[in-house]
Design an enzyme around this catalytic site. Structure first.
Site: not given
Length: 434
Positions: A22-23, A97, A121, A319, A341
């Site tokens: 995904k990223n 995002r 998120d 994640d 984070m």
């Protein structure tokens, strides 16, 4: 709004293959704006966040030929810049995002860009400072419109410069790399993120004609070029999904083989799960997790309680901390999970506590987990998914629990995991989308 109904306590068995990352997809798809030629991208994950970005590009008049659900040919040869001023763009980009990464390519090629407030998120503050300050140093100016939370950027032409990032932000680094590839002169980005997905972006841009050196390190040097060309790119397997499947196998005492994991790009992920006591056998590019009655969390050499924390690559990606936390609830031993984070990412543990887990939330960033050693199983409850990763962590908990669970707000899970219910059903899971 859809929900998952899950009956837990079933041992799963079989093979599963991870989706495309995904990223990486969000970065790679944004980069198609840098050229007027065709860019073919394969292994695209069929998930909400990525599909929304593709839809947004289509609305910008980028030609999109979706050969199948996982392969697209993009051509940005007639982008409608006026659409960027529309209410529709503000609405659609503001809830995604990944849309922030359209700004770098837009500034590089069209000398103007809009950035919405971060969507996605609700896991804590997600600053844009790294992006904004970097664009300014490259020669862009911006105006902030408080009424709708948009930043409007413009430039007469970006110029190479020295950038020392305040943090090794992955999206920040990606955005600034894409902005710099056609800037005049040389750009140096120090304290750059170096995740595999960022390396993939740099390799793709170099194939398109960019001149980026230092790929894989925290210092990137970019010699600006006049033009980029078309290319083809294959997206890596999703390391977060791979970690999720490792955790799922351990929690449900299942025998699962994860195929084609891209092992060389997983970094410390297998080792962190081994620290929880999870056995795994690696054969070629596959990971086999055998059925395991009990797994025991390691301690430090002096006997101290293990701490697992997130860290910029090559450290552990944040994640996966939600997954690691839920897996620890049935282990033998204790672990301190330190989420550095994002200050709201551990707030889902109240649901796990309701299920019978022994967790002490020390503060917004730290949770101490005392493993139940399977002496007491988690129990099924009704709950809601607060974000992508916590949602899958709760799904894993539900699959291991006694009785029936209902997980609401599963749109959050669908944002990051494709066909997750059907793929788990293939392994024998009792999961139903309602």
């Amino acid at each position: 709004m859809s929900s998952f109904e899950v009956t837990g306590g079933i041992k799963l068995k079989g093979e599963i293959e991870p989706q495309g990352a995904k990223n990486e997809a969000l970065q790679i798809i944004s980069a198609v704006l840098l050229t007027s030629e065709k860019v073919t991208i394969s292994n695209i994950p069929d998930i909400l966040d990525v599909n929304n970005l593709i839809e947004l590009l289509s609305e910008m008049n980028v030609k999109v030929d979706r050969i199948d659900r996982h392969t697209c040919i993009f051509q940005a040869d007639d982008v409608n810049l006026n659409y960027l001023r529309s209410e529709d763009f503000k609405k659609k980009s503001g809830r995604l995002r990944g849309s922030v990464m359209l700004a770098g390519p837009m500034l590089a090629r069209y000398k103007k860009a809009f950035i919405p407030k971060p969507g996605g998120d609700k896991i804590g503050r997600r600053r844009l400072d790294t992006h904004l300050l970097g664009f300014e140093k490259l020669g862009a100016t911006f105006t902030y419109y408080a009424e709708d939370g948009f930043f409007y950027f413009s430039t007469e032409g970006l110029k190479g410069t020295y950038l020392l990032l305040d943090e090794p932000s992955v999206t920040g680094t990606a955005n600034l790399v894409m902005a710099s590839v056609m800037a005049e002169g040389t750009t140096t980005i120090y304290n750059a993120a170096c995740e595999p997905y960022l390396q993939q972006l740099c390799k793709m841009l170099n194939h398109m004609g960019a001149n980026i050196s230092g790929v894989g390190s925290n210092m990137l040097t970019i010699q600006g070029v006049d033009k980029l060309y078309g290319t083809a790119h294959h997206i890596l397997p999703d390391m977060i999904e791979i970690g999720s499947f490792i955790g799922l196998a351990a929690m449900t005492q299942s025998d699962i083989t994860i195929r084609n994991v891209g092992l060389e790009h997983l970094g410390v992920i297998p080792d962190r799960f081994r620290q929880l006591g999870i056995q795994m056998n690696i054969s070629g590019d596959d990971i086999h997790i055998p059925s395991q009655e009990l797994y025991e969390i390691q301690t430090y050499m002096d006997g101290g309680v293990l701490t697992i924390y997130d860290h910029p690559w090559p450290g552990l990606t944040p994640d996966l901390l939600s997954i690691i936390l839920v897996v620890a609830t049935q282990a033998k031993g204790s672990v301190l999970v330190h989420q550095k984070m994002f200050e709201s990412r551990l707030f889902f543990v109240d649901k796990l506590i309701d299920m019978g887990a022994q967790i002490i939330l020390c503060d917004p960033h730290r949770a101490a987990v005392i493993g139940l050693e399977r002496k007491n199983k988690l129990r099924g409850i009704e709950m809601s998914s607060p974000d992508i990763r916590a949602g899958v962590a709760l799904l894993i908990a539900a699959l291991s629990a006694e009785g029936k669970s209902v997980i609401q707000n599963i749109d959050q899970i669908d944002r990051g995991y494709q066909y997750i219910d059907k793929r788990l059903q293939h392994l024998g899971a009792d999961i139903r989308r309602v």
